[in-house]
Write a protein that holds these residues in place. Structure first.
Motif, PDB file in Angstrom:
ATOM      1  N   GLU A  36       0.809  -1.212   0.000  1.00  0.00           N
ATOM      2  CA  GLU A  36       0.000   0.000   0.000  1.00  0.00           C
ATOM      3  C   GLU A  36       0.845   1.266   0.000  1.00  0.00           C
ATOM      4  OE1 GLU A  36      -0.411  -2.462   2.173  1.00  0.00           O
ATOM      5  OE2 GLU A  36      -2.272  -3.370   1.482  1.00  0.00           O
ATOM      6  N   CYS A  37       2.132   1.149   0.359  1.00  0.00           N
ATOM      7  CA  CYS A  37       3.042   2.300   0.365  1.00  0.00           C
ATOM      8  C   CYS A  37       2.561   3.410   1.296  1.00  0.00           C
ATOM      9  CB  CYS A  37       3.214   2.866  -1.048  1.00  0.00           C
ATOM     10  SG  CYS A  37       4.167   1.782  -2.141  1.00  0.00           S
ATOM     11  N   ALA A  38       1.753   3.080   2.271  1.00  0.00           N
ATOM     12  CA  ALA A  38       1.237   4.091   3.194  1.00  0.00           C
ATOM     13  C   ALA A  38       0.782   3.414   4.468  1.00  0.00           C
ATOM     14  CB  ALA A  38       0.079   4.861   2.563  1.00  0.00           C
ATOM     15  N   GLY A 123      -8.855  13.002   2.760  1.00  0.00           N
ATOM     16  CA  GLY A 123      -7.783  13.939   3.080  1.00  0.00           C
ATOM     17  C   GLY A 123      -6.436  13.256   3.213  1.00  0.00           C
ATOM     18  N   TYR A 124      -6.460  11.953   3.437  1.00  0.00           N
ATOM     19  CA  TYR A 124      -5.218  11.208   3.584  1.00  0.00           C
ATOM     20  C   TYR A 124      -4.471  11.060   2.261  1.00  0.00           C
ATOM     21  CZ  TYR A 124      -2.035   7.684   5.410  1.00  0.00           C
ATOM     22  OH  TYR A 124      -0.908   6.999   5.794  1.00  0.00           O
ATOM     23  N   VAL A 125      -5.190  11.192   1.144  1.00  0.00           N
ATOM     24  CA  VAL A 125      -4.543  11.073  -0.172  1.00  0.00           C
ATOM     25  C   VAL A 125      -4.579  12.413  -0.901  1.00  0.00           C
ATOM     26  CG1 VAL A 125      -4.882   8.596  -0.464  1.00  0.00           C
ATOM     27  CG2 VAL A 125      -6.712  10.150  -1.120  1.00  0.00           C
ATOM     28  N   ASP A 126      -4.384  13.493  -0.152  1.00  0.00           N
ATOM     29  CA  ASP A 126      -4.331  14.811  -0.781  1.00  0.00           C
ATOM     30  C   ASP A 126      -3.059  14.917  -1.627  1.00  0.00           C
ATOM     31  OD1 ASP A 126      -2.237  15.219   0.978  1.00  0.00           O
ATOM     32  OD2 ASP A 126      -3.393  16.415   2.378  1.00  0.00           O
ATOM     33  N   LEU A 220      -6.222   2.598  -2.975  1.00  0.00           N
ATOM     34  CA  LEU A 220      -5.336   2.659  -1.812  1.00  0.00           C
ATOM     35  C   LEU A 220      -6.148   2.767  -0.523  1.00  0.00           C
ATOM     36  CD1 LEU A 220      -2.416   3.107  -0.598  1.00  0.00           C
ATOM     37  CD2 LEU A 220      -2.959   5.533  -0.715  1.00  0.00           C
ATOM     38  N   LEU A 221      -7.146   3.643  -0.526  1.00  0.00           N
ATOM     39  CA  LEU A 221      -7.977   3.806   0.669  1.00  0.00           C
ATOM     40  C   LEU A 221      -8.744   2.526   0.984  1.00  0.00           C
ATOM     41  CD1 LEU A 221      -9.389   7.434   0.285  1.00  0.00           C
ATOM     42  CD2 LEU A 221      -7.399   6.643   1.574  1.00  0.00           C
ATOM     43  N   ALA A 222      -9.180   1.819  -0.049  1.00  0.00           N
ATOM     44  CA  ALA A 222      -9.885   0.553   0.174  1.00  0.00           C
ATOM     45  C   ALA A 222      -8.958  -0.470   0.826  1.00  0.00           C
ATOM     46  CB  ALA A 222     -10.424   0.013  -1.146  1.00  0.00           C
ATOM     47  N   ALA A 223      -7.689  -0.487   0.400  1.00  0.00           N
ATOM     48  CA  ALA A 223      -6.722  -1.416   0.992  1.00  0.00           C
ATOM     49  C   ALA A 223      -6.449  -1.057   2.450  1.00  0.00           C
ATOM     50  CB  ALA A 223      -5.429  -1.402   0.183  1.00  0.00           C
TER      51      ALA A 223
END
Length: 267
Positions: A36-38, A123-126, A220-223
Motif C-alpha cells: 500500500e506504500c502508506a 484527506g489522507y490522499v491529498d 489505496l484507501l480501500a486497501a
C-alpha cells in the motif's frame, strides 16, 4: 493476600494479556507498510496498548503487595484508557464506514470511487501526500506482479479474477473507458469519448499506468480500510475483555476496601 486481592491480581494479570493484541495491532500499523506504500496510523494504537500494559502492571503489583494506592491508580487509569480505546474504535468505524467500491457488470472484482470514502480518509490522499505514495507505488510490485501473470491471456480471464483494490484502481483503466485489452497493464484506446476523467490519465507506461487516477487513490484507501477492519477485530475483543475485567476489578477492590475497614475497627 486476601481473597479480594487474589481476584484483583488475577484480573490485572489477564488485563496484561489483553494489552498484547492492542500493542500488536499498533506495531503492525506502524511497521507493516506492504504494497500500500502508506500507513493509516503509526504509533497511537501501540502507545495506547503500552499504557494499558503499564496500568495493568501497576494494578498487579498493587494487588499482590496489598497497596491500595496502586490499585486505585490502576482503576482510574484503566477507566481512562478504556474510554480512549472505545473512542478510537468509534472513530475508526466512523471514518472507514464507506467502502468506495462498486460492482461492474461481468467483472469479479470491484472498482472504486474516491467520493465513496469519508472526508477524513480522502484527506489522507491529498496531493501533498500522494506524490510520495505514487512514487512508491510505481516502483512496487503491485502492478508488476499483475503484468507478469501468465494466466491472463484474454480479457475474460482478467475480468473473472479477483484483483486487489490497488490492482483494480492503479494497474488498469476503468471499465467505463472501454479500452481494448492487450495485457493486464497494456490497453488500446479505442478513441471513444472519455466518460470519466481517469480515462484520459491512463498510460501504458509502466511508470505511469493509472497512478494519477482517482481510482488509484480510492484503491489505496480501500486497501487501508481493509487493514483497519482486520485490526479492529482484535481491538474489539480486547476492549470487551478489558471492560469485563475492569468491572470485576472494581468489585474486588470494593470488597477489599470493605475488608480492610472491617479488620481495622473490629474488636
Amino acid at each position: 493476600m486476601a481473597v479480594s486481592n487474589n481476584i484483583t491480581a488475577c484480573v490485572t494479570l489477564m488485563a496484561l494479556i489483553c494489552a498484547v493484541p492492542v500493542i500488536a495491532s499498533g506495531v503492525w500499523f506502524a511497521s507493516a507498510q506492504g504494497e500500500e506504500c502508506a500507513r493509516l496510523a503509526r504509533w497511537p494504537v501501540a502507545i495506547l496498548g503500552g499504557l494499558i500494559l503499564l496500568a495493568a502492571l501497576a494494578g498487579f503489583v498493587g494487588a499482590y503487595g496489598n497497596r491500595r494506592r496502586l490499585l486505585a491508580f490502576y482503576l482510574f487509569a484503566m477507566a481512562a484508557l478504556i474510554a480512549l480505546l472505545i473512542a478510537l474504535l468509534v472513530f475508526a468505524f466512523t471514518v472507514t464506514r464507506g467502502s468506495g467500491a462498486y460492482p461492474v457488470l461481468g467483472r469479479e472484482y470491484d472498482e472504486y470511487r474516491l467520493d465513496g470514502f469519508s472526508m477524513w480518509l480522502r484527506g489522507y490522499v491529498d496531493p501533498a501526500r500522494w506524490e510520495g505514495i505514487r512514487s512508491c507505488l510505481a516502483v512496487s510490485d503491485t502492478c508488476k506482479k499483475l503484468a507478469r501473470q501468465a494466466g491472463y491471456i484474454t480479457a475474460d480471464q482478467l475480468y473473472q479474477s479477483r484483483l486487489t483494490p490497488l490492482q483494480s484502481g492503479c494497474c488498469k483503466p476503468l471499465s467505463v473507458c472501454g479500452f481494448g485489452y492487450v495485457s493486464p497493464t497494456v490497453w488500446t484506446n479505442l478513441a471513444r469519448p472519455a466518460s470519466d476523467p481517469d480515462c484520459g490519465l491512463w498510460s501504458n507506461d509502466p511508470a505511469q499506468l493509472c497512478y494519477e487516477c482517482e481510482s488509484c487513490r480510492a484503491g489505496l484507501l480501500a486497501a487501508l480500510r481493509s487493514q483497519w477492519h482486520k485490526a479492529n477485530i482484535a481491538l474489539v475483543v480486547a476492549t470487551v475483555s478489558l471492560v469485563f475485567l475492569y468491572l470485576i476489578g472494581c468489585s474486588a477492590y470494593k470488597n477489599a476496601h470493605a475488608e480492610a475497614i472491617y479488620h481495622r475497627y473490629k474488636w
